[in-house]
Scaffold this motif. Sequence first.
Motif, PDB file in Angstrom:
ATOM      1  N   UNK A 173     -29.347 -16.185   9.595  1.00 30.09           N
ATOM      2  CA  UNK A 173     -28.868 -17.213   8.928  1.00 30.09           C
ATOM      3  C   UNK A 173     -29.956 -18.189   8.032  1.00 30.09           C
ATOM      4  N   UNK A 174     -30.292 -18.711   7.336  1.00 30.74           N
ATOM      5  CA  UNK A 174     -31.196 -19.615   7.000  1.00 30.74           C
ATOM      6  C   UNK A 174     -30.550 -20.227   6.179  1.00 30.74           C
ATOM      7  N   UNK A 175     -31.576 -21.403   6.147  1.00 31.62           N
ATOM      8  CA  UNK A 175     -31.375 -22.632   4.752  1.00 31.62           C
ATOM      9  C   UNK A 175     -32.217 -22.501   3.933  1.00 31.62           C
TER      10      UNK A 175
ATOM     11  N   UNK B 223     -39.724 -20.783  16.952  1.00 30.22           N
ATOM     12  CA  UNK B 223     -38.309 -21.027  17.554  1.00 30.22           C
ATOM     13  C   UNK B 223     -37.770 -22.205  17.368  1.00 30.22           C
TER      14      UNK B 223
ATOM     15  N   UNK C  64     -37.842 -23.406  13.012  1.00 32.71           N
ATOM     16  CA  UNK C  64     -37.859 -22.617  11.733  1.00 32.71           C
ATOM     17  C   UNK C  64     -36.013 -22.785  11.421  1.00 32.71           C
TER      18      UNK C  64
ATOM     19  N   UNK D 207     -33.294 -20.454  11.511  1.00 38.74           N
ATOM     20  CA  UNK D 207     -33.002 -20.103  11.235  1.00 38.74           C
ATOM     21  C   UNK D 207     -31.958 -20.296  12.253  1.00 38.74           C
ATOM     22  N   UNK D 208     -31.001 -19.090  12.037  1.00 38.38           N
ATOM     23  CA  UNK D 208     -29.753 -18.944  13.037  1.00 38.38           C
ATOM     24  C   UNK D 208     -29.318 -17.324  13.120  1.00 38.38           C
ATOM     25  N   UNK D 209     -29.585 -17.110  14.796  1.00 35.69           N
ATOM     26  CA  UNK D 209     -29.215 -15.264  14.631  1.00 35.69           C
ATOM     27  C   UNK D 209     -27.854 -15.281  15.193  1.00 35.69           C
TER      28      UNK D 209
END
Lengths: 83, 83, 153, 153
Positions: C50-52, C116, C119, C121-123
């Motif tokens: 997921x990202x923003x 890491x 940025x 992003x969430x995994x």
Amino acid sequence: MQVLYFGWVKSKVGIGQEQVSPPDGVESVGGLIDWLKARGGGYEVAFADASEIRAAVNHEIAPHEALIKEGDEVALFPPMTGG
Amino acid sequence: MQVLYFGWVKSKVGIGQEQVSPPDGVESVGGLIDWLKARGGGYEVAFADASEIRAAVNHEIAPHEALIKEGDEVALFPPMTGG
Amino acid sequence: MIRVQTEDFDVGAEIGRITDGNLEIGGLASFLGLVRDFAGDEKISAMTLEHYPRMTEKQLEKLEAEARERWELQDVLIIHRFGRLEPGERIVLVATAAPHREAALESCAFLIDWLKTKAPFWKLEDRETGPSWVTAREEDEVAADRWVRVSDK
Amino acid sequence: MIRVQTEDFDVGAEIGRITDGNLEIGGLASFLGLVRDFAGDEKISAMTLEHYPRMTEKQLEKLEAEARERWELQDVLIIHRFGRLEPGERIVLVATAAPHREAALESCAFLIDWLKTKAPFWKLEDRETGPSWVTAREEDEVAADRWVRVSDK
């Protein structure tokens, strides 16, 4: 004893390899360098500053103090520039 | 004020974004987190430990002390795991 | 150059686009991140990133600008995918080109270290025991911190 | 894996050969070295790499073994070309694969640093002013030395 030259050592000596028979008393890489230098001509130019010369004995990097003997393959060359 | 949630903050709150109108006195990211937490339910779970929450104000990373105002876009999320 | 996309990318083609015809590049360093099929001792069947969106491009552009300011670089490429990825799939590619290798290697490590932790992003991993958000690693904070300049602290 | 060859190589294919189907790799770091068209402020029309055949493979295998001993690596690839190369041509590719990025990035930097000073290659540049042997850079010795373990000194 087979001696190989690479890089500018080869350019200055003028040949890539040769068979040599150093006299008794030439027992180390450093001794071989001194003996070759004393031949004069291209050898004297190539080995003018022994501190610039790197060596390998039987395909392994070796310091000037490394002992050498009949039948060894000794390579003399400038610092390597791989990569 | 538009508030967005990401990662497990979103999972726990249960929605990805919402329009909120915090009362006067809620002037910082930290204040917003406390105010949301007080709503109870998923909010209370998501914001139980405020030290785990990271934030961005208008798409820029912001500390909990950062001031916020009407019209800002505030995002609340766990530490990022990019790359 | 920054690209945030769901589609896969071709590593060889991307690197070739940077090096082909640029005779001043001495070295290109790259890092390719892949989805592994395990986490700890659990199997993973997929990972959803997921990202923003509005923030991601902004952050990645900042990272690129920071790298170019710190090192003399001829090119910088960051490709980061989002969405659902299966084990073995490519997630991220960082490539940096410079006249000498030091700048290329260091800036590549810098970029992936900062990606890491900086940025957005969430995994989410699909584990045997159900979906699970990847938590940030302590070591990643440490790795990111070594690039913080004393003057910025 | 070690390859010493005159032929060019395909970076994308080489990296793909390492990563395809290996679901345990988390990151692959690589370094690609290229012939530049200048040295200092002189133009270069070609570079000829001479090497010491029987020793080269031995040294590169030692470097690979050293990297595998120091880091947990899933794969190591070193391709080094020799012979006459023109500006823009690929010289060397180092690629390392590991579960985590740190091992991949560090071992890749280690390998290229040691290749510079411990792989028996010598470079002859065709400059405008004639052929000229590339001299070893002081910085390369420094870079190589940072990987020497205290116990080996």
